[in-house]
Design an enzyme around this catalytic site. Structure first.
Site, PDB file in Angstrom:
ATOM      1  N   HIS A   1       0.840  -1.199   0.000  1.00  0.00           N
ATOM      2  CA  HIS A   1       0.000   0.000   0.000  1.00  0.00           C
ATOM      3  C   HIS A   1       0.875   1.250   0.000  1.00  0.00           C
ATOM      4  O   HIS A   1       0.637   2.192  -0.772  1.00  0.00           O
ATOM      5  CB  HIS A   1      -0.915  -0.026   1.228  1.00  0.00           C
ATOM      6  CG  HIS A   1      -1.741   1.212   1.397  1.00  0.00           C
ATOM      7  ND1 HIS A   1      -3.022   1.331   0.903  1.00  0.00           N
ATOM      8  CD2 HIS A   1      -1.472   2.396   2.022  1.00  0.00           C
ATOM      9  CE1 HIS A   1      -3.506   2.518   1.212  1.00  0.00           C
ATOM     10  NE2 HIS A   1      -2.583   3.188   1.889  1.00  0.00           N
ATOM     11  N   GLU A   2       1.893   1.270   0.859  1.00  0.00           N
ATOM     12  CA  GLU A   2       2.766   2.441   0.947  1.00  0.00           C
ATOM     13  C   GLU A   2       3.616   2.604  -0.311  1.00  0.00           C
ATOM     14  O   GLU A   2       3.817   3.723  -0.801  1.00  0.00           O
ATOM     15  CB  GLU A   2       3.652   2.349   2.195  1.00  0.00           C
ATOM     16  CG  GLU A   2       2.902   2.255   3.516  1.00  0.00           C
ATOM     17  CD  GLU A   2       1.875   3.357   3.710  1.00  0.00           C
ATOM     18  OE1 GLU A   2       2.044   4.458   3.135  1.00  0.00           O
ATOM     19  OE2 GLU A   2       0.877   3.124   4.421  1.00  0.00           O
TER      20      GLU A   2
ATOM     21  N   GLU B   1      -6.328   6.857  -1.491  1.00  0.00           N
ATOM     22  CA  GLU B   1      -6.267   5.668  -0.637  1.00  0.00           C
ATOM     23  C   GLU B   1      -6.841   4.444  -1.354  1.00  0.00           C
ATOM     24  O   GLU B   1      -6.267   3.351  -1.297  1.00  0.00           O
ATOM     25  CB  GLU B   1      -7.022   5.912   0.675  1.00  0.00           C
ATOM     26  CG  GLU B   1      -6.303   6.823   1.648  1.00  0.00           C
ATOM     27  CD  GLU B   1      -4.928   6.313   2.012  1.00  0.00           C
ATOM     28  OE1 GLU B   1      -4.777   5.107   2.321  1.00  0.00           O
ATOM     29  OE2 GLU B   1      -3.978   7.114   1.958  1.00  0.00           O
TER      30      GLU B   1
END
Length: 287
Positions: free
Chosen positions: A139-140, A220
């Protein structure tokens, strides 16, 4: 380059619309260009300075310890995982760091996709399974690969410019109205004008925060999608499920929180930088 053109077009549109409105309302527009330049310098200046020093600030404020030479097998696995994912995403290897915190969280920051930092908390590193951590790291890394730091900086710069510009334009309209209805034609006066500008800055600032939060939530979802591609959908869902089962994330500086895996809850969803975990999980399951 597309972002730069979008940025220029947005600010020109703001100036054009404001000039037309001012002309209709009878406000002198001869200083609009200067006001917009002033607003842009201050609006974008702070955003880009913050972006430029973001890695340094993250290390200082969060107490991040960058892994230069892994000290144990866990740190070696952490670095190897980020290395593999960065290669998959087509970006330079970010710095990998650990910060002391009991809560399960992680964040990415840095001035560009090839000059970034990915940091995880000790609570996450030792409280999640490796599959879950892999989902978080993906995700990062996706945030970095998507250029989200630069994108949100541009968005923040645009809304900052709007706030500074609009507050002073509206204050000018009020001052012009008061002056036209004042026998002495003095208008608001310096202190009253500054007070009006301050109040308008606050009101427009709230609107700006809602806009930035909206774009942050979109990023996101995109980072979750990217994580599913890098690590697998099941691992990303498992990570979000673990976060949902755990305690709410505590305070984290806004710049880091915007790119963290888990944001703080708010009184209203439209004020949150992160979508609710339930919606993120549902989006992944339905993708």
């Amino acid at each position: 380059m597309k972002r730069v053109f979008l940025l220029i077009a947005t600010n020109l549109a703001i100036l054009l619309v404001a000039s037309i409105v001012m002309s209709i309302l009878g406000v002198n527009t001869s200083t609009m260009g200067g006001l917009l330049v002033f607003a842009a310098i201050f609006g974008f200046g702070g955003s880009f300075i913050s972006l430029a020093i973001s890695k340094w600030m993250a290390k200082k404020t969060m107490g991040c310890e960058v892994i230069v030479q892994p000290r144990d097998e866990t740190e070696r696995w952490l670095v190897d995982t980020v290395t593999r994912q960065a290669k998959q995403a087509g970006i330079n290897m970010p710095e990998v760091a650990i910060y002391q915190s009991p809560e399960m969280n992680a964040f990415a920051t840095g001035p560009s996709k090839n000059n970034a930092l990915v940091a995880v908390s000790t609570g996450l590193l030792y409280g999640m399974t490796r599959d879950e951590i892999e989902g978080v790291l993906a995700h990062e890394v996706s945030h970095v690969a998507n250029g989200d730091m630069v994108t949100l900086t541009l968005i923040q710069g645009v809304v900052n410019t709007f706030v500074i510009f609009a507050a002073r334009v509206v204050a000018g309209i009020i001052d012009n109205f008061v002056s036209s209805n004042d026998e002495e034609g003095q208008g608001l006066g310096m202190f009253a004008y500054m007070g009006v500008v301050f109040v308008l800055d606050m009101l427009f600032g709230i609107l700006a925060s809602i806009i930035v939060a909206y774009f942050s939530r979109i990023r996101e979802f995109k980072a979750d999608e990217g994580a599913a591609r890098l690590a697998g959908k099941d691992k990303m869902i498992a990570a979000l499920e673990r976060l949902r089962a755990g305690p709410e994330s505590g305070a984290m500086p806004a710049q880091m929180s915007a790119f963290g895996i888990n944001g703080k809850r708010s009184m209203a969803d439209f004020m949150m930088s992160h979508p609710p975990l339930e919606k993120r999980i549902a989006a992944l399951k339905n993708s």
